[in-house]
Design an enzyme around this catalytic site. Structure first.
Site, mmCIF file in Angstrom:
data_model
loop_
_atom_site.group_PDB
_atom_site.id
_atom_site.type_symbol
_atom_site.label_atom_id
_atom_site.label_comp_id
_atom_site.label_asym_id
_atom_site.label_seq_id
_atom_site.Cartn_x
_atom_site.Cartn_y
_atom_site.Cartn_z
ATOM 1 N N HIS A 87 2.449 4.444 4.970
ATOM 2 C CA HIS A 87 2.635 3.545 3.839
ATOM 3 C C HIS A 87 3.253 4.347 2.685
ATOM 4 O O HIS A 87 4.345 4.045 2.248
ATOM 5 C CB HIS A 87 1.297 2.911 3.442
ATOM 6 N N GLU A 148 8.300 2.927 -2.612
ATOM 7 C CA GLU A 148 7.308 4.004 -2.671
ATOM 8 C C GLU A 148 7.764 5.106 -3.615
ATOM 9 O O GLU A 148 6.985 5.639 -4.393
ATOM 10 C CB GLU A 148 7.034 4.564 -1.269
ATOM 11 N N HIS A 152 5.643 5.316 -6.966
ATOM 12 C CA HIS A 152 4.695 6.437 -6.898
ATOM 13 C C HIS A 152 5.368 7.800 -7.078
ATOM 14 O O HIS A 152 4.860 8.653 -7.793
ATOM 15 C CB HIS A 152 3.944 6.412 -5.566
#
Ligand code: NAG
Ligand code: NAG
Length: 464
Positions: A87, A148, A152
């Site tokens: 993920h 992502e 992040h």
């Protein structure tokens, strides 16, 4: 803080007489300007109490608690049947909670293109790995990678452009994906669960504590966070502190970089397992479904070996039994069968799994036999351990157990006529109360429990 760092860099680079990296088609193989100024050994993220000043290029701060998150997607099934998928790699704040989308200026919509523009040769292997293991439910994998990174990756302080001085700031993108994939390669959730007897199944239900213990007693050694969707196991979060910077993948000037990935030794030096923070498991305490990705769980293509340095374990067939690594295969002793060949063909039933249970379905645990004393003229003596724990015959119960909780290891030997047969205290017969049903895990014992244990077994070493 960051502007202070940025303003330092022109000065630093001129002092060190470093040439900026002009050709972005090459990975920089010189030590990074900044990390060479960082403390050695590198500090661990989220120091407590927090020091008065922290160089956020040397230490991930204030987001220093990292999660490596993995999916188990079955509808549609994503990725190899016998592997979880990636993920992301998420930095949480040391103080709890998390920042997100920290730098719009470094947002990307096409990570594949960014990585290819850095160095197509080296990123080819990285992208091939991401194509196999970093997958989006909607099929837009490149979009998931961008999400992502944007959400992040841009919040990781040691990947800040200021930490890259005159180098191509897109190297931060490469560093993010290299660390995320390399860390994932060391966290084989499927195998860890399988070795604890937890396999995908249409029928079986698992308890949360069963799942949690499987990982806690694996090399990771810390609790993880399992997440469920409608009572189905769907995600796992591993938690880490991080030593030093993530800005260090390609700083070895001594040889040509041949693989984009960091080896497990390096990963384990950087990522130090820690207890979960923040969100707790949302799985029910019991009755959790772990559904197969296909009708043949465990029957899919095994994932490529995560450690590419040890090329495909070419097993050495010349090793004597109970040397190196092997499986412990169970044969039920049936006195009605006349010869050994007939016996072995008809009565082999399952094998031992990691904690020492007897199990019929799924993956046999890998055990390691270690020579203890070689007594000339007698069978060699050895100890056994499963992947992570020593095995012993519990003196109180007679039960065969492999657990980290013991400091004792029993000494075993093998049968003098058939050296593949396990022997304990000169007996090759082990006992169980019954033959396991399909998903049953059954204890085995070195004694017959005063005649109460009906099933007699022989345990064979099969090299792996
Ligand atoms: C892992 O990588 C590091 C850094 O490249 C290297 O020094 C080390 O020898 C490697 N270790 C193994 C076991 O391959
Ligand atoms: C998973 O299993 C299904 C059914 O057996 C098979 O068609 C598919 O190719 C397998 N996928 C992988 C990646 O092994």
């Amino acid at each position: 803080m960051l502007s202070r760092l940025l303003s330092q860099f022109p000065l630093l680079s001129s002092l060190l007489n470093l040439t900026p990296l002009g050709n972005t088609n090459q990975l920089p193989l010189t030590p990074s300007i900044h990390t060479s100024q960082c403390p050695n050994p590198p500090p661990l993220s989220c120091p407590f109490p927090p020091p008065r000043s922290i160089d956020s290029c040397c230490l991930n701060h204030p987001s220093g608690h990292f999660l490596q998150t993995q999916f188990w997607d079955t509808a549609p099934a994503l990725g190899p049947n016998t592997s979880w998928t990636i993920h992301g790699l998420w930095p949480d704040l040391c103080a709890g909670g998390f920042d997100q989308f920290c730098d719009d200026a470094r947002s990307h919509e096409d990570i594949r293109a960014v990585l290819q523009s850095i160095n197509p040769t080296i990123t080819r292997d990285l992208l091939a790995y991401m194509d196999a293991y970093w997958l989006s439910l909607d099929g837009r994998d490149n979009h998931l990678w961008s999400h992502e990174w944007n959400k992040h990756g841009t919040c990781i302080s040691t990947l800040d452009p200021g930490c890259y001085a005159d180098e191509n700031p897109d190297l931060a993108v490469l560093d993010y994906f290299v660390h995320a994939t390399s860390l994932f390669q060391t966290l084989d959730t499927f195998s860890v669960l399988a070795e604890a007897g937890i396999l995908p199944s249409d029928h079986e239900r698992y308890s949360l504590s069963e799942l949690e213990e499987a990982v806690e007693f694996s090399p990771h050694g810390y609790p993880v966070t399992f997440r469920c969707h409608s009572g189905e196991l769907n995600e796992v979060w591993y938690h880490f502190s991080v030593k030093g910077s993530l800005r260090n993948s390609y700083d070895d000037g001594t040889h040509q970089v041949s693989s984009p990935f960091l080896n497990a030794t390096t990963v384990n030096q950087i990522f130090v397992p820690t207890d979960p923070d923040g969100a707790k498991s949302n799985c029910p305490a019991r009755g959790i479904r772990y559904l197969p990705k296909s009708k043949s769980p465990g029957g899919g293509k095994p994932r490529p070996s995560p450690t590419r340095t040890t090329t495909s374990a070419t097993s050495t067939p010349t090793l004597p039994p109970f040397t190196g690594k092997g499986n412990l295969v169970v044969h039920v002793i049936d006195d009605d069968l006349s010869n050994d060949a007939e016996r072995s063909a008809s009565t082999q039933k399952g094998c031992l799994i990691r904690l020492g249970y007897w199990y019929l379905s799924g993956t046999c645990a890998t055990f390691k036999a270690q020579a203890d004393v070689v007594d000339p003229g007698h069978s060699p003596l050895f100890s056994l351990s499963s992947s992570y724990s020593p095995c012993f015959i519990n003196p109180g119960t007679g039960r065969f157990e492999c657990t980290k909780a013991t400091a004792v290891q029993s000494i075993f030997s093998s049968d003098s006529h058939d050296p593949t047969v396990l022997s304990y205290h000169d007996s090759t017969i082990f006992y169980a109360d019954h033959v396991p049903q399909r998903f049953d895990k059954v204890d085995i014992y070195a004694d017959d429990g005063d005649g109460t244990r009906n099933v007699q077994l022989e345990i064979n070493w099969v090299p792996s």
